[in-house]
Design a protein around this motif. Structure first.
Motif, PDB file in Angstrom:
ATOM      1  N   UNK B  98       0.975  -1.255   0.081  1.00  0.00           N
ATOM      2  CA  UNK B  98      -0.169  -0.050   0.121  1.00  0.00           C
ATOM      3  C   UNK B  98       1.078   1.228  -0.073  1.00  0.00           C
ATOM      4  N   UNK B  99       2.033   1.199   0.768  1.00  0.00           N
ATOM      5  CA  UNK B  99       2.669   2.324   0.944  1.00  0.00           C
ATOM      6  C   UNK B  99       3.575   2.663  -0.463  1.00  0.00           C
ATOM      7  N   UNK B 100       3.705   1.546  -1.149  1.00  0.00           N
ATOM      8  CA  UNK B 100       4.451   1.684  -2.608  1.00  0.00           C
ATOM      9  C   UNK B 100       3.385   2.369  -3.483  1.00  0.00           C
ATOM     10  N   UNK B 101       2.316   1.944  -3.443  1.00  0.00           N
ATOM     11  CA  UNK B 101       1.066   2.509  -4.378  1.00  0.00           C
ATOM     12  C   UNK B 101       0.957   4.073  -4.072  1.00  0.00           C
ATOM     13  N   UNK B 102       0.907   4.197  -2.552  1.00  0.00           N
ATOM     14  CA  UNK B 102       0.741   5.802  -2.157  1.00  0.00           C
ATOM     15  C   UNK B 102       2.028   6.613  -2.828  1.00  0.00           C
ATOM     16  N   UNK B 103       3.329   6.151  -2.595  1.00  0.00           N
ATOM     17  CA  UNK B 103       4.234   7.012  -3.040  1.00  0.00           C
ATOM     18  C   UNK B 103       4.220   7.021  -4.899  1.00  0.00           C
TER      19      UNK B 103
END
Lengths: 127, 111
Positions: B98-103
């Motif tokens: 999820x953090x990857x998608x957010x970045x």
């Protein structure tokens, strides 16, 4: 891998005496976990900073908040510690500083270096 | 748990990502010292250069790989019940994804 019988556990921190290399090792792990917990906030601020001028301003505003500044100081200190010991460990991986005395010396250098980074962080964030 | 957890690959990933993270941090710090980024326009201009946004994207990818290996080690060391391990490791993987998608979204906004 099943559940074997319980092994004795001794976690009285006041009585455990680790050599400096052991202290540095566990603090490396602790600093890593602390940093990992800060990452979502970092991503949030990064996200704000790229959305729009208004969001960017909001991000700067948040960074000025005393609680966030406190967190930032802690995070920079943890980062300093984690990165310095990380370099030390990487060097040990290529056989530099493996001997006991050298390892203890470099461990002390990590402690001192991290303290300097903490002072620097306080100066930059609060002064 | 079986040998599928591996030894060399996570160890190596952790080291390689660490070197890149350090290099980028030093570069970023130098950048801030030479030319402080005080407003959105300057930030956007700096980030839009392909080398910069790619290096920055890579920084976050390296960060998440590094976090994955590190936190996985912590979970494996201290959490012994297999079911709980599975839940925590899966949760960790999901959060990092999820953090990857957010970045990714944040970078797309400025590029």
């Amino acid at each position: 891998m099943g559940q074997t019988k319980k092994r004795p556990v001794f976690l009285n921190l006041l009585q455990i005496r680790l050599p400096v290399t052991g202290v540095v090792s566990i603090l490396h792990r602790v600093s890593g976990v602390v940093l990992a917990l800060c990452v979502p906030l970092l991503i949030y601020l990064f996200d704000l900073s790229t959305r729009s001028p208004a969001a960017f301003a909001r991000a700067l505003e948040l960074l000025g908040h005393p609680l966030i500044k406190l967190l930032a100081t802690l995070a920079l200190w943890m980062l300093g510690y984690h990165a310095l010991n990380g370099v030390r460990v990487l060097l040990i991986d290529i056989d530099v500083g493996v001997q006991k005395l050298a390892a203890r010396r470099s461990a002390w250098m990590v402690h001192i270096g991290a303290a300097l980074i903490l002072l620097l962080a306080i100066a930059v964030i609060w002064l | 748990m079986s040998g599928g957890l591996g030894g060399f690959r996570p160890w190596f990933l952790q080291r390689v990502s660490a070197v890149y993270l350090l290099a980028y941090l030093i570069f970023f710090l130098a950048q801030l010292l030479i030319c402080p980024i005080a407003d959105y326009a300057r930030w956007k201009a700096w980030l839009s250069a392909p080398v910069i946004w790619m290096a920055t994207g890579l920084f976050f990818l390296a960060l998440f790989m590094h976090m994955w290996v590190g936190l996985r080690d912590v979970i494996l060391d201290y959490v012994h019940p297999v079911a709980l391990r599975v839940v925590l490791l899966t949760g960790l993987g999901a959060v990092l994804a999820a953090l990857t998608l957010w970045v990714f979204r944040a970078l797309v906004a400025v590029v």
